[in-house]
Design a protein around this motif. Structure first.
Motif, mmCIF file in Angstrom:
data_model
loop_
_atom_site.group_PDB
_atom_site.id
_atom_site.type_symbol
_atom_site.label_atom_id
_atom_site.label_comp_id
_atom_site.label_asym_id
_atom_site.label_seq_id
_atom_site.Cartn_x
_atom_site.Cartn_y
_atom_site.Cartn_z
ATOM 1 N N LYS A 1 0.849 -1.179 0.000
ATOM 2 C CA LYS A 1 0.000 0.000 0.000
ATOM 3 C C LYS A 1 0.892 1.239 0.000
ATOM 4 O O LYS A 1 1.750 1.401 0.855
ATOM 5 C CB LYS A 1 -0.905 0.000 1.227
ATOM 6 N N LEU A 2 0.684 2.108 -0.985
ATOM 7 C CA LEU A 2 1.465 3.340 -1.098
ATOM 8 C C LEU A 2 0.874 4.420 -0.203
ATOM 9 O O LEU A 2 -0.247 4.290 0.300
ATOM 10 C CB LEU A 2 1.477 3.811 -2.554
ATOM 11 N N ALA A 3 1.609 5.492 -0.010
ATOM 12 C CA ALA A 3 1.136 6.602 0.826
ATOM 13 C C ALA A 3 -0.158 7.191 0.287
ATOM 14 O O ALA A 3 -0.996 7.671 1.056
ATOM 15 C CB ALA A 3 2.214 7.684 0.906
ATOM 16 N N SER A 4 -0.351 7.129 -1.025
ATOM 17 C CA SER A 4 -1.574 7.667 -1.643
ATOM 18 C C SER A 4 -2.786 6.763 -1.403
ATOM 19 O O SER A 4 -3.902 7.130 -1.739
ATOM 20 C CB SER A 4 -1.363 7.828 -3.140
ATOM 21 N N GLY A 5 -2.555 5.566 -0.855
ATOM 22 C CA GLY A 5 -3.639 4.619 -0.630
ATOM 23 C C GLY A 5 -3.751 3.580 -1.734
ATOM 24 O O GLY A 5 -4.454 2.587 -1.600
ATOM 25 N N GLU A 6 -3.068 3.828 -2.837
ATOM 26 C CA GLU A 6 -3.068 2.886 -3.962
ATOM 27 C C GLU A 6 -2.278 1.633 -3.582
ATOM 28 O O GLU A 6 -1.277 1.713 -2.885
ATOM 29 C CB GLU A 6 -2.407 3.555 -5.174
ATOM 30 N N ILE A 7 -2.767 0.490 -4.040
ATOM 31 C CA ILE A 7 -2.043 -0.766 -3.816
ATOM 32 C C ILE A 7 -1.291 -1.115 -5.081
ATOM 33 O O ILE A 7 -1.864 -1.175 -6.163
ATOM 34 C CB ILE A 7 -2.997 -1.895 -3.406
ATOM 35 N N ARG A 8 0.022 -1.320 -4.956
ATOM 36 C CA ARG A 8 0.867 -1.658 -6.093
ATOM 37 C C ARG A 8 1.455 -3.052 -5.845
ATOM 38 O O ARG A 8 1.876 -3.371 -4.750
ATOM 39 C CB ARG A 8 1.991 -0.655 -6.258
ATOM 40 N N ASN A 9 1.463 -3.846 -6.895
ATOM 41 C CA ASN A 9 2.009 -5.196 -6.807
ATOM 42 C C ASN A 9 3.466 -5.205 -7.241
ATOM 43 O O ASN A 9 3.814 -4.665 -8.281
ATOM 44 C CB ASN A 9 1.211 -6.157 -7.690
ATOM 45 N N TYR A 10 4.307 -5.842 -6.432
ATOM 46 C CA TYR A 10 5.718 -6.024 -6.746
ATOM 47 C C TYR A 10 5.949 -7.519 -6.926
ATOM 48 O O TYR A 10 5.415 -8.324 -6.163
ATOM 49 C CB TYR A 10 6.601 -5.482 -5.622
ATOM 50 N N TYR A 11 6.727 -7.881 -7.926
ATOM 51 C CA TYR A 11 6.911 -9.278 -8.265
ATOM 52 C C TYR A 11 8.363 -9.700 -8.073
ATOM 53 O O TYR A 11 9.289 -8.943 -8.385
ATOM 54 C CB TYR A 11 6.488 -9.533 -9.715
ATOM 55 N N TYR A 12 8.532 -10.930 -7.567
ATOM 56 C CA TYR A 12 9.852 -11.490 -7.310
ATOM 57 C C TYR A 12 9.904 -12.914 -7.836
ATOM 58 O O TYR A 12 8.912 -13.643 -7.757
ATOM 59 C CB TYR A 12 10.132 -11.541 -5.800
ATOM 60 N N GLU A 13 11.056 -13.314 -8.345
ATOM 61 C CA GLU A 13 11.281 -14.721 -8.657
ATOM 62 C C GLU A 13 11.880 -15.321 -7.395
ATOM 63 O O GLU A 13 12.902 -14.851 -6.889
ATOM 64 C CB GLU A 13 12.248 -14.875 -9.825
ATOM 65 N N VAL A 14 11.227 -16.335 -6.850
ATOM 66 C CA VAL A 14 11.644 -16.921 -5.568
ATOM 67 C C VAL A 14 11.712 -18.444 -5.669
ATOM 68 O O VAL A 14 11.201 -19.040 -6.619
ATOM 69 C CB VAL A 14 10.664 -16.539 -4.430
ATOM 70 N N GLU A 15 12.354 -19.045 -4.676
ATOM 71 C CA GLU A 15 12.332 -20.503 -4.548
ATOM 72 C C GLU A 15 12.254 -20.842 -3.066
ATOM 73 O O GLU A 15 12.717 -20.078 -2.217
ATOM 74 C CB GLU A 15 13.557 -21.145 -5.187
ATOM 75 N N ASN A 16 11.631 -21.958 -2.758
ATOM 76 C CA ASN A 16 11.528 -22.433 -1.379
ATOM 77 C C ASN A 16 12.655 -23.409 -1.093
ATOM 78 O O ASN A 16 13.122 -24.109 -1.988
ATOM 79 C CB ASN A 16 10.185 -23.118 -1.148
ATOM 80 N N TYR A 17 13.080 -23.439 0.166
ATOM 81 C CA TYR A 17 14.089 -24.402 0.593
ATOM 82 C C TYR A 17 13.853 -24.717 2.069
ATOM 83 O O TYR A 17 13.153 -23.980 2.771
ATOM 84 C CB TYR A 17 15.505 -23.869 0.337
ATOM 85 N N TRP A 18 14.426 -25.809 2.526
ATOM 86 C CA TRP A 18 14.292 -26.230 3.918
ATOM 87 C C TRP A 18 15.519 -25.788 4.707
ATOM 88 O O TRP A 18 16.652 -25.946 4.260
ATOM 89 C CB TRP A 18 14.157 -27.747 4.024
ATOM 90 N N GLN A 19 15.265 -25.265 5.942
ATOM 91 C CA GLN A 19 16.351 -24.899 6.839
ATOM 92 C C GLN A 19 15.886 -25.171 8.263
ATOM 93 O O GLN A 19 14.860 -24.642 8.696
ATOM 94 C CB GLN A 19 16.716 -23.421 6.677
ATOM 95 N N ASN A 20 16.612 -26.027 8.955
ATOM 96 C CA ASN A 20 16.275 -26.387 10.339
ATOM 97 C C ASN A 20 14.837 -26.881 10.476
ATOM 98 O O ASN A 20 14.118 -26.518 11.391
ATOM 99 C CB ASN A 20 16.508 -25.208 11.291
ATOM 100 N N GLY A 21 14.392 -27.688 9.531
ATOM 101 C CA GLY A 21 13.071 -28.280 9.589
ATOM 102 C C GLY A 21 11.929 -27.344 9.203
ATOM 103 O O GLY A 21 10.759 -27.691 9.358
#
Length: 111
Positions: A13-33
């Protein structure tokens, strides 16, 4: 061991109240269960933007398609695919043919 990367949407949510979508390339991994998520790269607010360099002959063909009158976005998309340009899924938003004079190079950007 990582898994197959995927695109994650993070709405903010921006200061103007508008909602902007940000996109990321991600991957999941296991750490400590526990499952953790690693950001591979930031994709911006338009992740499906396609930009690539093209040669002079292809640029001429693309310019002829873009200058045709009364074409629908679907027809433009079909004609560009017939030239050999791989198009993103979904409806065509914008097509930009760019020329950089100092480098004498052409590029095509598709939204």
């Amino acid at each position: 061991m990582g898994t197959m990367p995927f695109i994650r949407n993070k709405p903010r949510k921006l200061a103007s109240g508008e909602i902007r979508n940000y996109y990321y390339e991600v991957e999941n991994y296991w750490q400590n269960g526990k499952v953790r998520q690693r950001v591979i790269r930031y994709l911006g607010t338009k992740p499906y933007l396609t930009k690539f360099e093209i040669d002079h002959e292809i640029a001429k063909q693309i310019s002829q398609v873009l200058l045709e009158k009364d074409l629908t976005p679907a027809q433009v998309k079909d004609k560009l695919e017939n030239i050999g340009i791989s198009m993103p899924e979904g409806e065509l938003g914008e097509v930009h043919l760019m020329f950089k004079p100092p480098l004498r190079s052409y590029s095509l950007r598709i939204d």
